[in-house]
Design a protein around this motif. Sequence first.
Motif, PDB file in Angstrom:
ATOM      1  N   SER A 457     -10.746 -22.131  24.818  1.00  0.00           N
ATOM      2  CA  SER A 457     -11.657 -22.038  25.962  1.00  0.00           C
ATOM      3  C   SER A 457     -12.894 -21.215  25.612  1.00  0.00           C
ATOM      4  O   SER A 457     -14.026 -21.591  25.960  1.00  0.00           O
ATOM      5  CB  SER A 457     -10.918 -21.423  27.151  1.00  0.00           C
ATOM      6  OG  SER A 457     -11.779 -21.282  28.251  1.00  0.00           O
ATOM      7  N   VAL A 458     -12.678 -20.087  24.916  1.00  0.00           N
ATOM      8  CA  VAL A 458     -13.819 -19.234  24.547  1.00  0.00           C
ATOM      9  C   VAL A 458     -14.722 -19.964  23.561  1.00  0.00           C
ATOM     10  O   VAL A 458     -15.960 -19.915  23.678  1.00  0.00           O
ATOM     11  CB  VAL A 458     -13.308 -17.903  23.962  1.00  0.00           C
ATOM     12  CG1 VAL A 458     -14.477 -17.089  23.387  1.00  0.00           C
ATOM     13  CG2 VAL A 458     -12.575 -17.103  25.016  1.00  0.00           C
ATOM     14  N   ILE A 459     -14.132 -20.651  22.587  1.00  0.00           N
ATOM     15  CA  ILE A 459     -14.936 -21.374  21.587  1.00  0.00           C
ATOM     16  C   ILE A 459     -15.775 -22.451  22.261  1.00  0.00           C
ATOM     17  O   ILE A 459     -16.971 -22.646  21.944  1.00  0.00           O
ATOM     18  CB  ILE A 459     -14.028 -21.969  20.508  1.00  0.00           C
ATOM     19  CG1 ILE A 459     -13.361 -20.849  19.713  1.00  0.00           C
ATOM     20  CG2 ILE A 459     -14.815 -22.869  19.571  1.00  0.00           C
ATOM     21  CD1 ILE A 459     -14.317 -19.912  19.021  1.00  0.00           C
ATOM     22  N   GLU A 460     -15.172 -23.189  23.202  1.00  0.00           N
ATOM     23  CA  GLU A 460     -15.923 -24.238  23.888  1.00  0.00           C
ATOM     24  C   GLU A 460     -17.099 -23.656  24.663  1.00  0.00           C
ATOM     25  O   GLU A 460     -18.182 -24.268  24.715  1.00  0.00           O
ATOM     26  CB  GLU A 460     -14.993 -25.001  24.827  1.00  0.00           C
ATOM     27  CG  GLU A 460     -13.971 -25.871  24.105  1.00  0.00           C
ATOM     28  CD  GLU A 460     -13.018 -26.540  25.085  1.00  0.00           C
ATOM     29  OE1 GLU A 460     -13.130 -26.268  26.296  1.00  0.00           O
ATOM     30  OE2 GLU A 460     -12.160 -27.339  24.635  1.00  0.00           O
ATOM     31  N   ARG A 491     -11.181 -12.381  28.752  1.00  0.00           N
ATOM     32  CA  ARG A 491     -12.451 -11.651  28.807  1.00  0.00           C
ATOM     33  C   ARG A 491     -12.644 -10.821  27.549  1.00  0.00           C
ATOM     34  O   ARG A 491     -13.754 -10.711  27.008  1.00  0.00           O
ATOM     35  CB  ARG A 491     -12.474 -10.743  30.030  1.00  0.00           C
ATOM     36  CG  ARG A 491     -12.641 -11.474  31.343  1.00  0.00           C
ATOM     37  CD  ARG A 491     -14.061 -11.848  31.609  1.00  0.00           C
ATOM     38  NE  ARG A 491     -14.911 -10.685  31.788  1.00  0.00           N
ATOM     39  CZ  ARG A 491     -16.225 -10.724  31.825  1.00  0.00           C
ATOM     40  NH1 ARG A 491     -16.846 -11.891  31.656  1.00  0.00           N
ATOM     41  NH2 ARG A 491     -16.932  -9.635  32.012  1.00  0.00           N
ATOM     42  N   SER A 492     -11.536 -10.193  27.037  1.00  0.00           N
ATOM     43  CA  SER A 492     -11.638  -9.372  25.834  1.00  0.00           C
ATOM     44  C   SER A 492     -12.032 -10.234  24.639  1.00  0.00           C
ATOM     45  O   SER A 492     -12.919  -9.862  23.853  1.00  0.00           O
ATOM     46  CB  SER A 492     -10.309  -8.658  25.577  1.00  0.00           C
ATOM     47  OG  SER A 492      -9.975  -7.803  26.653  1.00  0.00           O
ATOM     48  N   ILE A 493     -11.363 -11.389  24.471  1.00  0.00           N
ATOM     49  CA  ILE A 493     -11.705 -12.280  23.359  1.00  0.00           C
ATOM     50  C   ILE A 493     -13.151 -12.759  23.494  1.00  0.00           C
ATOM     51  O   ILE A 493     -13.907 -12.819  22.513  1.00  0.00           O
ATOM     52  CB  ILE A 493     -10.731 -13.471  23.311  1.00  0.00           C
ATOM     53  CG1 ILE A 493      -9.301 -12.977  23.097  1.00  0.00           C
ATOM     54  CG2 ILE A 493     -11.125 -14.444  22.217  1.00  0.00           C
ATOM     55  CD1 ILE A 493      -8.261 -14.072  23.208  1.00  0.00           C
ATOM     56  N   GLN A 494     -13.552 -13.097  24.713  1.00  0.00           N
ATOM     57  CA  GLN A 494     -14.916 -13.570  24.941  1.00  0.00           C
ATOM     58  C   GLN A 494     -15.933 -12.485  24.596  1.00  0.00           C
ATOM     59  O   GLN A 494     -16.979 -12.766  23.967  1.00  0.00           O
ATOM     60  CB  GLN A 494     -15.069 -13.996  26.402  1.00  0.00           C
ATOM     61  CG  GLN A 494     -16.418 -14.597  26.730  1.00  0.00           C
ATOM     62  CD  GLN A 494     -16.493 -15.056  28.173  1.00  0.00           C
ATOM     63  OE1 GLN A 494     -15.695 -14.637  28.997  1.00  0.00           O
ATOM     64  NE2 GLN A 494     -17.447 -15.903  28.474  1.00  0.00           N
ATOM     65  N   ASN A 495     -15.654 -11.221  24.987  1.00  0.00           N
ATOM     66  CA  ASN A 495     -16.572 -10.135  24.678  1.00  0.00           C
ATOM     67  C   ASN A 495     -16.729  -9.946  23.163  1.00  0.00           C
ATOM     68  O   ASN A 495     -17.830  -9.718  22.656  1.00  0.00           O
ATOM     69  CB  ASN A 495     -16.092  -8.834  25.317  1.00  0.00           C
ATOM     70  CG  ASN A 495     -16.274  -8.836  26.827  1.00  0.00           C
ATOM     71  OD1 ASN A 495     -17.054  -9.630  27.359  1.00  0.00           O
ATOM     72  ND2 ASN A 495     -15.552  -7.971  27.513  1.00  0.00           N
TER      73      ASN A 495
END
Length: 748
Positions: A457-460, A491-495
Motif C-alpha cells: 500500500s505504501v509503495i503504491e 503510518r510509520s512505514i510511510q513516514n
Amino acid sequence: MIDPDVPLETQVARQAKIIDALIRRANREHDLSGSAYSAFQSAVALQGQVWAKTRDLERTESELEVVRSDRERTRRTLTDALAALEGGVALFSEGRLEVCNELFQHLLPDIGARVRPGLSLEDYFEAMAESRHLVSTDRRIHSSLTRARHGPVGTSVLSFVIELAQDRWYQINLQRTSADTLVILQTEITGIVRKNRSEKENLIDEQAQYLQAAFEHMGSGICTFSRDGEVILHNTGFRELLGLPFTLLQKGTSLTQILGFIRANGLFQTADLAEVDGWRDRLARHGRLRRRLRHSGGRVLDLHVHPLPDGGFLVDVKDVTLESRATEMLEKRVGERTAELTRANRRLTAQYEAQARVEEELRVAKEAAEAAVSSKTRFLAAASHDLLQPINAAKLLISTLRESAEGTPLSPSLERLDGSFQSIEEILHALLDISRLDSTDGALTPADVCLGTLMQSVIEDQTPVAAKKGVRLDAVPCSAVVRSDQRYLMRSIQNLVVNAIQYTGAGGRVLVGCRRRPGSVVLEVWDTGLGISAHDQTRIFDEFARAENVPFGSGMGLGLSIVERTCRHMGHKVRVRSKPGVGSVFSIEMQVVPGRRMPAADAPDQPPPSETMDRIVLIVENDPDVLFATTQKLESWGASVLAAASTEEALQMVRDIGMAPDIVLADYQLDRGDTGIEAIKAIRAETGVKVPAIMITADRSPELIRKGAEIGFAVLTKPVQLGRLRPLIDWKTRWQAPEGPGPDKSLP
C-alpha cells in the motif's frame, strides 16, 4: 442305579428296596405265566440277581462298619490330643460345640456343667460373660463374636485377654479352619502378666531415679506436684532459689504449707505474693502461668507453671537477676534513645509535612498537566473533523481546477497550491497522531498484521512521488505476520519511505524489504540520500528535530517522532544506521506471529478507471463546501451526482428518481445526530438493494472500520486521496454489483 457318593446307610436301604421289588416281580410272573419252562428261567435269573445284590449288601455293611470304627477311633484320638494340650481347646461346627478338652470345660467352674457338645457359640460367650469367676475383659465379647463370624478362613480372627479370680489371666483366640468350623484356644498368660507387672514397677522406680538425677543437674529449680497439690519430685535448686528449709520441702508436702511459709517469713514482696496466691485457678483457666518474682534477698526469679497429663503440675524457677538488671539498663538506654528519636522524629515530621505540601502541589500540577494534555487530545480529536473538512474541500476544488487549467499559465500556481495543502495535511495528521499516541486513553489497537499488505500500500502511494522526483522506489515482497497496530504501523512505514524519498536526490534509489530472524522480522528502508551524522542520530526521533545537513523548509521533524512513539508503545525496536553522503538505513524489529498466514485479498486487481464515469452517485455530506467540491469533481469525471446534506434529503432524492443509485458516498458525522451509517442503511432499506457504499470521514477509529466490515461499506479518511477514490468507485460499481435484500456482507 445307586449313587456311590451317598452315605452307606442310604445305599443299603435302597439296595434292600430293589431286592424286594425284584422278588415281588418274580412271584407275579410265576403266577401269571402258563409255561413252566418260562417260570424256571425267570426263577434262575431272579436267583442270580438276588445273590448279586446280597453280596453287594454284605460288602456295603462291611465298609460301613469299617467307617464307623475309623470315625470312633478318630474321635478318641482327637479327644486324647485335646486332653494332652496345655491350654483349653474347643471345636465348634456350624455354631455348635463338637468336642473340647477338660481344661476348656472347667476354666470357669460355675459354667462347666453347661459346656457340653451341642452348646451354641453364642450361649458359651453369654455364659462366660455371666460367670462370677470372670473379673474383666479387654473388649466387649458380643461385638467381637460378630466380627469373628465373618473373618477369613485359616487366620486368627479374634484375640482378647480375660482376667479371672485370684489374679489369673488367659488369652482367648478364635480361628476359623473352614467356612463352618471355628476353633477356640484358651492360653494361660498369668506368669507373663505378673512378670510384666514386676518389670514395669521396677522400670518406674528406675525412671524416678533417673528423673531425680536429671532434675539435680538442671540449672533451674524444678518441682512437680500431684493433682492434690503435694510435692512428688524436686531438686536442690528449687529449694535454694526459694529459700525453703530442707525439712519443709519433702515428698508429700502440700503447696498450701509452702505458700504459708513464704508468706510468714516475707520471702517475697507482698504484691508478687498476691499474684502467686491464685495461681492454680489461673492455671486451670489459661493452661499455663508465668510470673516474675522479687526475692527479699534481692534476687529476681522467673516462675513457670505447666500442667501435667495426670492433673498435677510442674513448677520451674529460674534466677534471672543478671538478665533483669541488663534489661533495666537496656530499658534506660532505650528510654534515652527514644527521647532522642522523638526529638529527631519531630524534626523529620516537620520536614515530611513540608515535603508532603510540595508533593501535593506537584500532584495538583501533574493532574493539571494531565488534564491539559487530555483536554488537548479531546480538542484535537473533536476538531479533527472540522479541520480536515475545509482541507478536503480545498483539495477537491484544487484538483478540479488543475484539470481545467492544465496547459494554462495558472497550472504551476495550482500545482504549488496543491503542494501547500498537501504539506498542511501532513502536518495536521502528524499533530493528531502525536496527540493520540501521547494520550492515556490507549490509541493503539494491537492486531495480526501482514507486512506485505502494508508495504504494498505504501509503495503504491509513494511510487508517483518518487517517479516525479526521479528516485527509483523498489520493494521486496514479504508475507510475515506481526502483532501491531495496523494504522500506526502503516503510518510509520510511510513516514520512513517519505523521508527516504525526500532526502534522496534525482537518480538515487530507495529500497524497502524485510530480514528474517529467529522469532522476529526486521523491516528496513534503505536510501542513497544525504545521510545523517552520528551526532544527529541521537536526536532525530525527538519532536521538531532535523539533521543539520537537510535543506531549510524540508519538513517539521515530526515523522520520525511518530515512528518512535508507535514502536515504543507496541514494543518494537527502531534503529538507524547512516553515513553522511552515502545514505541511511532505518529498521523496525517486530515479533512474528507463528503459524499465521493472512488470507488473500478479497478484491481482484483493480482495473484502470474508465475515461467517463457513467454512474449515478449519491453524496451525503453536511458541509456545503465539501459537498460542492465533491460534486464538481465527480461531475468532471462524468458521473451523475445527487447531492444531499442529510439522510432525509437522500431518501427523498431516491424516491424522486424511483431507483437505487449506483453507489453512495457518505460522511460519517452529519447534523443533529445523523450519521452516514444511518444514511446507508436507510437507502438500502428504501430501495431493497444492497447499494455499494464508501464512508468518507475524518474518524480513524478501529470501531468504524469493524462496523464497515459488518454492515458492508469501505472507509476512506479525509482529506480523501483522489488517486484512491476513483479506482475504488470504479471497482465497486463494476465488480460489486448491487445485491438484493439479504444479510449484509463485508465489503472492502
